[in-house]
Design a protein around this motif. Structure first.
Motif, PDB file in Angstrom:
ATOM      1  N   LYS A 124       0.827  -1.206   0.000  1.00  0.00           N
ATOM      2  CA  LYS A 124       0.000   0.000   0.000  1.00  0.00           C
ATOM      3  C   LYS A 124       0.863   1.258   0.000  1.00  0.00           C
ATOM      4  O   LYS A 124       0.548   2.253  -0.656  1.00  0.00           O
ATOM      5  CB  LYS A 124      -0.909   0.004   1.231  1.00  0.00           C
ATOM      6  CG  LYS A 124      -2.071  -0.954   1.167  1.00  0.00           C
ATOM      7  CD  LYS A 124      -3.164  -0.415   0.271  1.00  0.00           C
ATOM      8  CE  LYS A 124      -4.413  -1.264   0.367  1.00  0.00           C
ATOM      9  NZ  LYS A 124      -5.481  -0.762  -0.554  1.00  0.00           N
ATOM     10  N   ALA A 164       1.177   1.989   8.854  1.00  0.00           N
ATOM     11  CA  ALA A 164      -0.276   2.135   8.707  1.00  0.00           C
ATOM     12  C   ALA A 164      -0.680   3.599   8.812  1.00  0.00           C
ATOM     13  O   ALA A 164      -1.574   4.068   8.087  1.00  0.00           O
ATOM     14  CB  ALA A 164      -1.005   1.307   9.761  1.00  0.00           C
ATOM     15  N   ALA A 165      -0.034   4.344   9.705  1.00  0.00           N
ATOM     16  CA  ALA A 165      -0.326   5.777   9.822  1.00  0.00           C
ATOM     17  C   ALA A 165      -0.007   6.510   8.528  1.00  0.00           C
ATOM     18  O   ALA A 165      -0.754   7.404   8.102  1.00  0.00           O
ATOM     19  CB  ALA A 165       0.467   6.372  10.983  1.00  0.00           C
ATOM     20  N   VAL A 168      -2.755   5.620   5.918  1.00  0.00           N
ATOM     21  CA  VAL A 168      -4.011   6.320   6.213  1.00  0.00           C
ATOM     22  C   VAL A 168      -3.869   7.817   5.943  1.00  0.00           C
ATOM     23  O   VAL A 168      -4.771   8.454   5.378  1.00  0.00           O
ATOM     24  CB  VAL A 168      -4.431   6.063   7.674  1.00  0.00           C
ATOM     25  CG1 VAL A 168      -5.600   6.958   8.071  1.00  0.00           C
ATOM     26  CG2 VAL A 168      -4.805   4.597   7.868  1.00  0.00           C
ATOM     27  N   GLY A 171      -4.044   8.636   2.107  1.00  0.00           N
ATOM     28  CA  GLY A 171      -5.423   8.569   1.659  1.00  0.00           C
ATOM     29  C   GLY A 171      -5.552   8.560   0.150  1.00  0.00           C
ATOM     30  O   GLY A 171      -4.595   8.312  -0.585  1.00  0.00           O
ATOM     31  N   ARG A 220      -9.386  11.377   8.600  1.00  0.00           N
ATOM     32  CA  ARG A 220      -8.195  10.612   8.252  1.00  0.00           C
ATOM     33  C   ARG A 220      -7.012  11.025   9.126  1.00  0.00           C
ATOM     34  O   ARG A 220      -6.197  10.180   9.555  1.00  0.00           O
ATOM     35  CB  ARG A 220      -7.873  10.835   6.778  1.00  0.00           C
ATOM     36  CG  ARG A 220      -6.850   9.865   6.230  1.00  0.00           C
ATOM     37  CD  ARG A 220      -6.692   9.964   4.729  1.00  0.00           C
ATOM     38  NE  ARG A 220      -6.033  11.179   4.317  1.00  0.00           N
ATOM     39  CZ  ARG A 220      -6.618  12.181   3.687  1.00  0.00           C
ATOM     40  NH1 ARG A 220      -7.906  12.120   3.414  1.00  0.00           N
ATOM     41  NH2 ARG A 220      -5.929  13.248   3.322  1.00  0.00           N
ATOM     42  N   TYR A 223      -7.332   9.322  12.566  1.00  0.00           N
ATOM     43  CA  TYR A 223      -6.954   7.908  12.545  1.00  0.00           C
ATOM     44  C   TYR A 223      -5.437   7.740  12.392  1.00  0.00           C
ATOM     45  O   TYR A 223      -4.829   6.882  13.049  1.00  0.00           O
ATOM     46  CB  TYR A 223      -7.671   7.185  11.409  1.00  0.00           C
ATOM     47  CG  TYR A 223      -9.177   7.139  11.546  1.00  0.00           C
ATOM     48  CD1 TYR A 223      -9.777   7.164  12.810  1.00  0.00           C
ATOM     49  CD2 TYR A 223     -10.007   7.093  10.433  1.00  0.00           C
ATOM     50  CE1 TYR A 223     -11.161   7.131  12.943  1.00  0.00           C
ATOM     51  CE2 TYR A 223     -11.391   7.062  10.562  1.00  0.00           C
ATOM     52  CZ  TYR A 223     -11.963   7.086  11.823  1.00  0.00           C
ATOM     53  OH  TYR A 223     -13.324   7.049  11.963  1.00  0.00           O
ATOM     54  N   ALA A 224      -4.838   8.553  11.534  1.00  0.00           N
ATOM     55  CA  ALA A 224      -3.392   8.465  11.344  1.00  0.00           C
ATOM     56  C   ALA A 224      -2.649   8.800  12.633  1.00  0.00           C
ATOM     57  O   ALA A 224      -1.674   8.127  13.010  1.00  0.00           O
ATOM     58  CB  ALA A 224      -2.947   9.396  10.213  1.00  0.00           C
ATOM     59  N   LEU A 227      -2.887   5.918  15.117  1.00  0.00           N
ATOM     60  CA  LEU A 227      -1.988   4.824  14.741  1.00  0.00           C
ATOM     61  C   LEU A 227      -0.537   5.168  15.082  1.00  0.00           C
ATOM     62  O   LEU A 227       0.199   4.323  15.608  1.00  0.00           O
ATOM     63  CB  LEU A 227      -2.123   4.533  13.245  1.00  0.00           C
ATOM     64  CG  LEU A 227      -3.406   3.816  12.826  1.00  0.00           C
ATOM     65  CD1 LEU A 227      -3.591   3.890  11.316  1.00  0.00           C
ATOM     66  CD2 LEU A 227      -3.378   2.358  13.289  1.00  0.00           C
TER      67      LEU A 227
END
Length: 454
Positions: A124, A164-165, A168, A171, A220, A223-224, A227
């Motif tokens: 990703k 993961a951060a 996210v 985006g 977003r 959430y980032a 994380l």
């Protein structure tokens, strides 16, 4: 190490597969990458669990931290070999010990699972048509296999949340339009034009009241930040990942939200110590002091190892000088890569850290690995192979000998690391400091392909 040959065969197989995939242009499916990654990691974990040799910190630091939580003791203050980070990972260790899973398996299960989750995250992070290739290459990465499955060091746990951060924070949208920062003059002009258009009161109101179109970005960012906070709960070093994460977010407001959210998880795990570990609030000053403590031991890596002859020494002078050297180097790197893709900026920061740091364990070399695999530079593979070979010598070769021989070989091994420093320097993303002016490499896109926005 009893299973050095078996482990070495897996590592070599992984390297061959990763290089052939690069050479032949393979694009293995995510399912294939996961199958290979799980197979390699579980096999080495089982070998390591059955081995008569176990890493010293794995037995004398990690396990006591989990046992301390089981006994409602503070894992930082109440163990002989103190845990110098927040108690998040010891909580997981305690759960696994409570479930009755043998420590040799349970202690590594945490890092192996995290490293498996990193496989799709690296894809990703890479994005575009090379995403599946990069995920597969990380699944085969020899250093990741050693750190997660042999050592059981918690770097993969910090990285799984940190990467993961990044994913996210980036985006959807055009990656080329994300992460480009404004020069101080441009920022001042932006502020002045806002004040002129709205007035002081209106500009302040506009700054704290998001438009409906901005709410997805703020969500977003939240959430980032959460994380990234979990990454800091595993270890303290992911602080170096925060600038890149913030630069991936659009606008000052979303960056402020992410920055504040980053502190939520660390504060939560800190203030819940009285509940889960029985730590009294009166001991918090002592706890904070212990968390900030850096043991001034050198002798494993780079220029400091050369100064002390490759022997472990407590040298506050070298560590103090090295700390200032790190800060100065990071500031320079941040300035020179300020307009680069934030992933490249992060790679540059972490590689520069490894070049100038006075102290290092082999697991530190994992810090930059997901970012370098996702967006490889021209010297990425010399770095991957060189650092993996150096770490493998420490994990697999030196552990074949008695204590006296180990110390003699350790001195040679530590001083040999100086050879890797120029390789790390060459691997910096020099050509990507201004990505808009650099033509893309047909084999490896400089910018991951996303959904273009008009």
């Amino acid at each position: 190490m009893d299973y050095a040959i078996q482990t070495g065969l897996i590592l070599v197989t992984g390297v061959v597969l990763a290089l052939v995939a690069q050479w032949r242009g393979w694009r293995p499916s995510l399912l294939t990458a996961l199958a290979v990654g799980i197979g390699f990691r579980v096999a080495i974990m089982l070998f390591s669990a059955d081995d008569t040799w176990q890493p010293v910190d794995f037995v004398e630091s990690f396990k006591p931290a989990g046992e301390a939580v089981l006994n409602r003791q503070d894992p930082v203050l109440d163990t002989d070999s103190r845990w110098h980070f927040l108690p998040t990972i010891p909580y997981v260790y305690a759960l696994l010990l409570w479930l009755g899973i043998p420590w040799e398996i349970g202690g590594r299960l945490v890092t192996v699972v995290a490293d498996i989750v990193l496989i799709p995250l690296v894809g990703k992070l890479a994005g575009g048509r090379t995403a599946s290739l990069r995920a597969f290459q990380y699944a085969c990465n020899p250093l990741a296999l050693l750190v997660a499955s042999v050592h059981g060091q918690v770097e993969p746990v910090a990285l799984v949340f940190g990467v993961a951060a990044f994913v996210v924070a980036r985006g959807p949208g055009d990656p080329e339009r994300r992460g480009i920062t404004m020069e101080p003059r441009e920022a001042f002009q932006h502020l002045r034009s806002g004040l002129t258009a709205y007035g002081a009161a209106g500009f302040l109101r506009r700054a704290v009241t998001p438009l409906p179109t901005e709410r997805p970005d703020l969500r977003r960012a939240l959430y980032a930040g959460l994380l990234m906070g979990l990454a800091l709960c595993a270890k303290s070093w992911p602080i170096w990942l925060i600038p890149g994460m913030l630069l991936l977010l659009p606008g000052l407001r979303s960056r402020a939200v992410a920055f504040v959210a980053t502190g939520i998880a660390p504060v939560f795990f800190l203030v819940t110590l009285p509940i889960f570990a029985g730590t009294s609030f009166s001991r918090f000053p002592e706890l904070i002091k212990e968390l900030r403590y850096i043991r001034p031991i050198v002798g494993d890596w780079g220029w400091a190892a050369t100064v002390v002859g490759g022997n472990w020494e407590l040298r506050p002078d070298l560590v103090g000088f090295g700390t200032y050297l790190i800060y100065g180097t990071i500031l320079l790197v941040t300035f020179f890569w300020r307009r680069a893709d934030p992933v490249d900026l992060t790679t540059a920061i972490l590689l520069a850290f490894m070049i100038v740091t006075p102290r290092l364990g082999a697991q530190y070399l994992m810090w930059f690995m997901p970012f370098l695999v996702a967006r490889p530079t021209r010297f990425a593979w010399p770095v991957i192979l060189g650092t993996s070979l150096w770490a493998a010598a420490g994990y697999m070769y030196l552990t074949q000998f008695d204590t006296d021989t180990w110390w003699e070989l350790h001195s040679i091994w530590a001083r040999a690391s100086i050879v890797l420093l120029p390789v790390l320097a060459f691997a910096l993303p020099w050509e990507r400091r201004k990505p808009k002016q650099t033509p893309p490499d047909p084999g490896t896109p400089l910018e991951p392909v996303g959904t273009k926005r008009d």
